[in-house]
Design a protein around this motif. Structure first.
Motif, PDB file in Angstrom:
ATOM      1  N   LYS A   1      30.976  43.022  54.233  1.00 10.02           N
ATOM      2  CA  LYS A   1      32.262  44.060  53.699  1.00 10.02           C
ATOM      3  C   LYS A   1      31.976  44.538  52.272  1.00 10.02           C
ATOM      4  O   LYS A   1      32.026  43.413  51.509  1.00 10.02           O
ATOM      5  N   ARG A   2      32.101  45.645  52.166  1.00 14.64           N
ATOM      6  CA  ARG A   2      32.074  46.047  50.395  1.00 14.64           C
ATOM      7  C   ARG A   2      33.195  45.670  49.751  1.00 14.64           C
ATOM      8  O   ARG A   2      34.311  45.871  49.898  1.00 14.64           O
ATOM      9  N   GLN A   3      32.746  45.447  48.250  1.00 14.20           N
ATOM     10  CA  GLN A   3      33.760  44.761  47.773  1.00 14.20           C
ATOM     11  C   GLN A   3      34.263  45.976  46.738  1.00 14.20           C
ATOM     12  O   GLN A   3      33.399  46.856  46.244  1.00 14.20           O
ATOM     13  N   ASP A   4      35.545  45.735  46.114  1.00 17.35           N
ATOM     14  CA  ASP A   4      35.866  46.962  45.077  1.00 17.35           C
ATOM     15  C   ASP A   4      35.034  46.902  44.094  1.00 17.35           C
ATOM     16  O   ASP A   4      34.935  48.036  43.682  1.00 17.35           O
ATOM     17  N   ASN A   5      34.796  45.929  43.566  1.00 16.63           N
ATOM     18  CA  ASN A   5      33.819  45.752  42.118  1.00 16.63           C
ATOM     19  C   ASN A   5      32.474  46.048  42.436  1.00 16.63           C
ATOM     20  O   ASN A   5      32.072  45.904  43.609  1.00 16.63           O
ATOM     21  N   TYR A   6      31.663  46.538  41.374  1.00 15.12           N
ATOM     22  CA  TYR A   6      30.322  46.818  41.539  1.00 15.12           C
ATOM     23  C   TYR A   6      29.878  46.781  40.174  1.00 15.12           C
ATOM     24  O   TYR A   6      30.344  46.404  39.105  1.00 15.12           O
TER      25      TYR A   6
END
Length: 262
Positions: free
Chosen positions: A163-168
């Motif tokens: 699941k892709r996270q909001d932060n990068y």
């Protein structure tokens, strides 16, 4: 998504939150365009939405009926709308060194952007030191070999259990040209829901994108924090899209690695 302007400084690695909304004082609706084409087939997509009020929820406010085209070397393809506000083409992929042009016509308004796909950089390893595991904030490390031939910019998208996270995280080679880099990327639960805490056995993943300068500038100018200081007014990030829309268009290479927390 919330939009704020961050003064661009030369940095090695930063974490940003990707959220886009207008500041409370700005009541003008704007289109938001988020487009990507990578070196992998089936990954060319453009999302078109409209900005929302600062206090609205973060549900996708997709805009239907746009005409979206990607052009390169005299060839043009129109992206079909696969769901409201989502335009995708599975039969094309990009080539490093080539420049791609996005044209989106939405309700009589036309927006354009160009982006040049950079060569992939050797992504050597993705690893975790046992001491850096924590249920709220885990630091893993990316190892890659920077190229001394050109100026390089990197975008690391983070995933927990796919699941892709909001932060990068972002990086450039201002001080590391041609070197082997070991940099930390942060996985964290920023909510009050303890069920989302990071656990042993979870899968951590990272996608490493080699991006061009204009996309780096856009992503760097995003921040999830409120303006600096009590009186600071959030502003729009620095888009590479002309015509008045917000967002970005990125032609980039992609490499992936993952690990299981022991």
């Amino acid at each position: 998504m919330k939009i704020y302007l961050l003064i661009v400084l030369a940095v090695l690695l930063v974490s940003c939150e990707k959220v886009i909304q207008l500041k409370p004082a700005d009541k003008q609706d704007k289109y938001v365009i988020e487009g990507t084409i990578t070196n992998e087939p089936g990954t060319c997509s453009v999302l078109i939405s409209k900005t929302k009020n600062f206090d609205d929820d973060n549900t996708f406010n997709g805009v239907s009926g746009a005409v979206v085209k990607i052009e390169n070397n005299g060839n043009s393809i129109t992206l079909p709308e696969t769901s409201m506000g989502v335009y995708k083409a599975s039969e094309i992929n990009g080539t490093p060194g080539q420049t791609y042009r996005l044209t989106a016509t939405v309700n009589g308004e036309t927006f354009t952007a160009t982006s040049t796909m950079q060569d992939p950089i050797p992504f050597l390893d993705f690893y975790l030191k046992p001491k850096d595991f924590d249920s709220l904030r885990t630091v893993a490390y990316v190892k890659y070999k920077d190229s001394a031939e050109i100026k390089n910019y990197y975008w690391f998208e983070l995933f927990v259990n796919d699941k892709r996270q909001d932060n990068y995280s972002l990086a450039n080679d201002d001080f590391t040209t041609g070197q082997v880099i070991n940099s930390g990327v942060i996985f964290q639960n920023t909510t009050k829901n303890r069920a989302k805490d990071i656990k042993r056995g979870d899968k951590l993943g990272v996608e490493m994108h080699s991006i061009d300068a204009s996309v780096y500038l856009y992503l760097f100018s995003l921040t999830g924090a409120k303006g600096s200081g009590n009186n600071a007014a959030p502003a729009n990030p620095i888009s590479n899209i002309t015509g008045g829309a917000l967002g970005y268009f990125s032609a980039h290479t992609t490499q992936r690695k993952s690990l299981i927390i022991p």
